[in-house]
Design an enzyme around this catalytic site. Structure first.
Site, PDB file in Angstrom:
ATOM      1  N   ASP A 129      18.522   4.813 -12.576  1.00  0.00           N
ATOM      2  CA  ASP A 129      19.312   6.019 -12.276  1.00  0.00           C
ATOM      3  C   ASP A 129      20.810   5.745 -12.238  1.00  0.00           C
ATOM      4  O   ASP A 129      21.267   4.701 -11.786  1.00  0.00           O
ATOM      5  CB  ASP A 129      18.907   6.582 -10.911  1.00  0.00           C
ATOM      6  CG  ASP A 129      17.510   7.169 -10.926  1.00  0.00           C
ATOM      7  OD1 ASP A 129      16.803   7.014 -11.930  1.00  0.00           O
ATOM      8  OD2 ASP A 129      17.131   7.777  -9.913  1.00  0.00           O
ATOM      9  N   ASP A 144       8.401  11.405 -15.206  1.00  0.00           N
ATOM     10  CA  ASP A 144       8.917  10.214 -14.529  1.00  0.00           C
ATOM     11  C   ASP A 144       7.873   9.088 -14.514  1.00  0.00           C
ATOM     12  O   ASP A 144       6.768   9.229 -15.041  1.00  0.00           O
ATOM     13  CB  ASP A 144       9.309  10.629 -13.096  1.00  0.00           C
ATOM     14  CG  ASP A 144      10.489   9.847 -12.556  1.00  0.00           C
ATOM     15  OD1 ASP A 144      10.792   8.775 -13.090  1.00  0.00           O
ATOM     16  OD2 ASP A 144      11.102  10.313 -11.569  1.00  0.00           O
ATOM     17  N   GLU A 185      11.023   6.671 -18.091  1.00  0.00           N
ATOM     18  CA  GLU A 185      10.462   5.417 -17.541  1.00  0.00           C
ATOM     19  C   GLU A 185      11.536   4.335 -17.473  1.00  0.00           C
ATOM     20  O   GLU A 185      11.223   3.145 -17.416  1.00  0.00           O
ATOM     21  CB  GLU A 185       9.166   4.998 -18.237  1.00  0.00           C
ATOM     22  CG  GLU A 185       9.216   4.797 -19.710  1.00  0.00           C
ATOM     23  CD  GLU A 185       9.893   3.510 -20.112  1.00  0.00           C
ATOM     24  OE1 GLU A 185      11.081   3.615 -20.503  1.00  0.00           O
ATOM     25  OE2 GLU A 185       9.272   2.441 -20.061  1.00  0.00           O
ATOM     26  N   TRP A 186      12.800   4.798 -17.467  1.00  0.00           N
ATOM     27  CA  TRP A 186      13.968   3.957 -17.150  1.00  0.00           C
ATOM     28  C   TRP A 186      14.209   2.828 -18.155  1.00  0.00           C
ATOM     29  O   TRP A 186      14.882   1.841 -17.850  1.00  0.00           O
ATOM     30  CB  TRP A 186      13.845   3.399 -15.725  1.00  0.00           C
ATOM     31  CG  TRP A 186      13.325   4.391 -14.736  1.00  0.00           C
ATOM     32  CD1 TRP A 186      13.790   5.665 -14.561  1.00  0.00           C
ATOM     33  CD2 TRP A 186      12.234   4.234 -13.808  1.00  0.00           C
ATOM     34  NE1 TRP A 186      13.064   6.308 -13.590  1.00  0.00           N
ATOM     35  CE2 TRP A 186      12.105   5.453 -13.109  1.00  0.00           C
ATOM     36  CE3 TRP A 186      11.368   3.188 -13.511  1.00  0.00           C
ATOM     37  CZ2 TRP A 186      11.140   5.656 -12.129  1.00  0.00           C
ATOM     38  CZ3 TRP A 186      10.395   3.380 -12.533  1.00  0.00           C
ATOM     39  CH2 TRP A 186      10.291   4.606 -11.851  1.00  0.00           C
ATOM     40  N   GLY A 187      13.606   2.962 -19.345  1.00  0.00           N
ATOM     41  CA  GLY A 187      13.807   1.928 -20.365  1.00  0.00           C
ATOM     42  C   GLY A 187      12.997   0.669 -20.111  1.00  0.00           C
ATOM     43  O   GLY A 187      13.167  -0.333 -20.808  1.00  0.00           O
TER      44      GLY A 187
HETATM   45  C1  GLA Z   1      13.529   8.909 -10.554  1.00  0.00           C
HETATM   46  C2  GLA Z   1      14.279   9.455 -11.745  1.00  0.00           C
HETATM   47  C3  GLA Z   1      15.368  10.386 -11.275  1.00  0.00           C
HETATM   48  C4  GLA Z   1      14.768  11.515 -10.456  1.00  0.00           C
HETATM   49  C5  GLA Z   1      13.938  10.953  -9.314  1.00  0.00           C
HETATM   50  C6  GLA Z   1      13.123  12.023  -8.612  1.00  0.00           C
HETATM   51  O1  GLA Z   1      14.334   8.082  -9.787  1.00  0.00           O
HETATM   52  O2  GLA Z   1      14.819   8.421 -12.517  1.00  0.00           O
HETATM   53  O3  GLA Z   1      16.115  10.906 -12.361  1.00  0.00           O
HETATM   54  O4  GLA Z   1      13.969  12.303 -11.298  1.00  0.00           O
HETATM   55  O5  GLA Z   1      13.020   9.963  -9.776  1.00  0.00           O
HETATM   56  O6  GLA Z   1      12.352  11.528  -7.563  1.00  0.00           O
END
Ligand code: GLA
Length: 407
Positions: free
Chosen positions: A208, A153, A186-188
Site C-alpha cells: 500500500d 484483495d 495481491e500487491w505484486g
Molecule cells: C489492502 C489493500 C488496500 C485496501 C485494504 C483494505 O491493504 O492493499 O488497498 O484495500 O487492504 O482492507
C-alpha cells in the site's frame, strides 16, 4: 454415420467446456487506465451511505467527473460481518440502510460507474467475509446490483494459489455476464504482470501507498510505501502494461497532506506511468489547489494517451531524474523530477541527447528533429528543442513538458 454423430458431439462438448474453462475478462474495458475514486485512503472502513452520497455529489460538482474520473469504488468495510443464511453477502444495514442496490443506483444516476471490494481469502483485510469458495455466487450478486468494477484483495489467503484464485474470480465475473473491470490487488507478490494480462484489467505492483513522498511509514508488522519508493519499483515491469492491462502502483494520495509540489509530482509521475488514476481524498473538502492537480486535463491526457506506453527513466544524477513517455502521433512527455531536498537547476541541451527506447521503438535525435515544448503545469509554451532548456526546480517538484514535433 453413428461414429460421425459421436465425433460431432465430442467436438461440441469440447467447444462448450473449453469456452467455459477459458472464459476470460471483458476485453474491451479499460483501453486507457481506469480513473475513479476509492474510499480506502481517507476513510478505511469508516464509510456510510449518507457520507458516500455526499461524496458522489461532490464528485460531480467539483468537476472530477467532467475531467474523466468515472468509477466510484467502495473499498473494505461495506459488508455485514456474516453472510446470510443463503450464503449471500449483505451490505452492513447500519452503514447502508437503503441497501447496496439502491446505493449503486444512486451512483449510476449521477453518471458514474460503481465499484466494490472483496478479497480472494476467507476474510478481507478488515475481517469481513471473503470470497474464497463463493466466487460465482458473489459475482452474480455484484452483477445484480449493477457493479462495474471489482477490486479483489489478497488477505487471509493462506496456501491459496494466486494465479488460480484470480482466474477463478475472473471466470466468475464472465459467467455473471456483466462487464466489470477486474482490479487485482495481491500487491505484486506473485508477479501478476507475468500472468494477469488475460485475467484482469489492472494489478497492484506493490504494497500500500501512504500520503508521504520520500519516506515509508512503519505500521508495526508492515510498512506502507511513499511515492518515491513505489516509483522506483515500476521501471522494470513497464513492458507488461498496455491497453486493457495496466500496472497499478496504487491509488492517489493527492490532497491527503503532502505539499503542493509533492502532490503535483505524485500526480505527474502516476500519469507518466500510465497508472490507473484512482483518487483517494475527501472530495467534499478539496482545496482549489487539490482540484487543480486532480483535474489538470493536459496531465491527465498524458496518462490516457491511447498508445498506452509507460514512461522510462532516461536520466538520473544527484537527485534529478528525467522520465520519458512516448505518446501517439510521435509526441512525447518528459518529466523532470527533483527528488532531492534542495532546489536544483535544469540545464538540458536536447541536442546532446539521443533518446532511445527498445520497448516502444522510440528513437529520437534532436539534431534531426525539432520539437515545440509546452509546460503542462504553467500552461505556457516554453520554446523548442533547438535551445538549451533552463529552469529552476524546487525540492520534490516536477517540470512536466509535452513535446510536439515541428518538422
Ligand atoms: C489492502 C489493500 C488496500 C485496501 C485494504 C483494505 O491493504 O492493499 O488497498 O484495500 O487492504 O482492507
Amino acid at each position: 454415420m453413428k461414429a460421425n454423430i459421436y465425433k460431432l458431439l465430442i467436438v461440441l462438448l469440447c467447444c462448450f467446456t473449453s469456452s467455459n474453462l477459458f472464459a476470460q475478462k471483458f476485453e474491451e474495458l479499460a483501453q486507457t487506465p481506469p480513473m475513479g475514486w476509492n474510499s480506502w485512503n481517507t476513510f478505511q472502513t469508516n464509510i456510510n451511505e449518507q457520507m458516500l452520497r455526499d461524496m458522489v455529489d461532490a464528485y460531480v460538482s467539483s468537476g472530477m467527473r467532467d475531467a474523466g474520473y468515472i468509477y466510484f469504488v467502495l473499498d473494505d468495510g461495506w459488508m455485514a460481518m456474516e453472510r446470510d443464511n443463503n450464503g449471500r453477502l449483505v451490505a452492513d444495514p447500519k452503514k447502508f440502510p437503503s441497501g447496496m442496490k439502491a446505493f449503486a443506483d444512486y451512483v449510476h444516476s449521477r453518471g458514474l460507474k460503481f465499484g466494490i471490494y472483496n478479497c480472494a481469502g476467507t476474510k478481507t483485510c478488515g475481517g469481513y467475509p471473503g470470497t474464497h469458495g463463493y466466487e460465482y455466487q458473489d459475482a452474480r450478486l455484484y452483477a445484480s446490483w449493477g457493479v462495474d468494477y471489482l477490486k479483489y484483495d489478497w488477505c487471509n489467503t493462506d496456501s491459496i494459489n494466486a494465479r488460480d484464485a484470480y482466474l477463478t474470480m475472473s471466470r466468475a465475473i464472465s459467467a455473471a455476464g456483466r462487464p466489470m473491470v477486474f482490479s487485482l490487488c495481491e500487491w505484486g507478490n506473485h508477479g501478476p504482470w507475468l500472468w494477469a494480462k488475460n485475467v484482469g484489467q489492472l494489478w497492484r505492483t506493490t504494497t500500500d501507498i501512504h500520503a508521504g513522498f520520500a519516506k515509508d511509514q512503519n505500521n508495526g508488522s508492515w510498512s506502507s510505501f511513499g511515492v518515491l519508493h513505489i516509483l522506483d519499483l515500476q521501471d522494470h515491469i513497464r513492458q507488461y502494461a498496455g491497453p486493457g492491462h495496466w500496472n497499478d502502483p496504487d491509488m492517489l494520495e493527492v490532497g491527503n497532506g503532502m505539499t503542493y509540489a509533492e502532490d503535483k509530482a505524485h500526480f505527474s509521475l502516476w500519469c507518466m506511468l500510465a497508472a490507473p488514476l484512482i483518487s483517494g481524498n475527501d472530495l467534499r473538502k478539496m482545496s482549489p489547489q487539490t482540484i487543480s492537480v486532480l483535474t489538470n486535463k493536459d496531465i491527465i491526457a498524458i496518462d490516457q494517451d491511447s498508445l498506452g506506453v509507460e514512461c522510462f527513466k532516461y536520466y538520473s544524477f544527484d537527485g534529478l531524474e528525467i522520465f520519458v513517455k512516448p505518446l501517439k502521433d510521435n509526441s512525447l512527455a518528459i518529466c523532470f523530477l527533483n527528488r532531492s531536498s534542495r532546489e536544483q537547476n535544469i540545464d538540458f541541451n536536447w541536442k546532446a541527447h539521443m533518446i532511445v527506447d527498445s520497448i516502444s521503438k522510440l528513437n529520437i535525435d534532436f539534431n534531426k528533429n525539432t520539437y515545440a515544448l509546452r509546460d503542462l503545469w504553467s500552461k505556457k509554451n516554453v520554446g523548442t528543442t533547438n535551445k538549451v532548456f533552463k529552469q529552476i526546480i524546487a525540492s520534490h517538484d516536477v517540470v512536466m513538458l509535452k513535446l510536439n514535433k515541428v518538422n
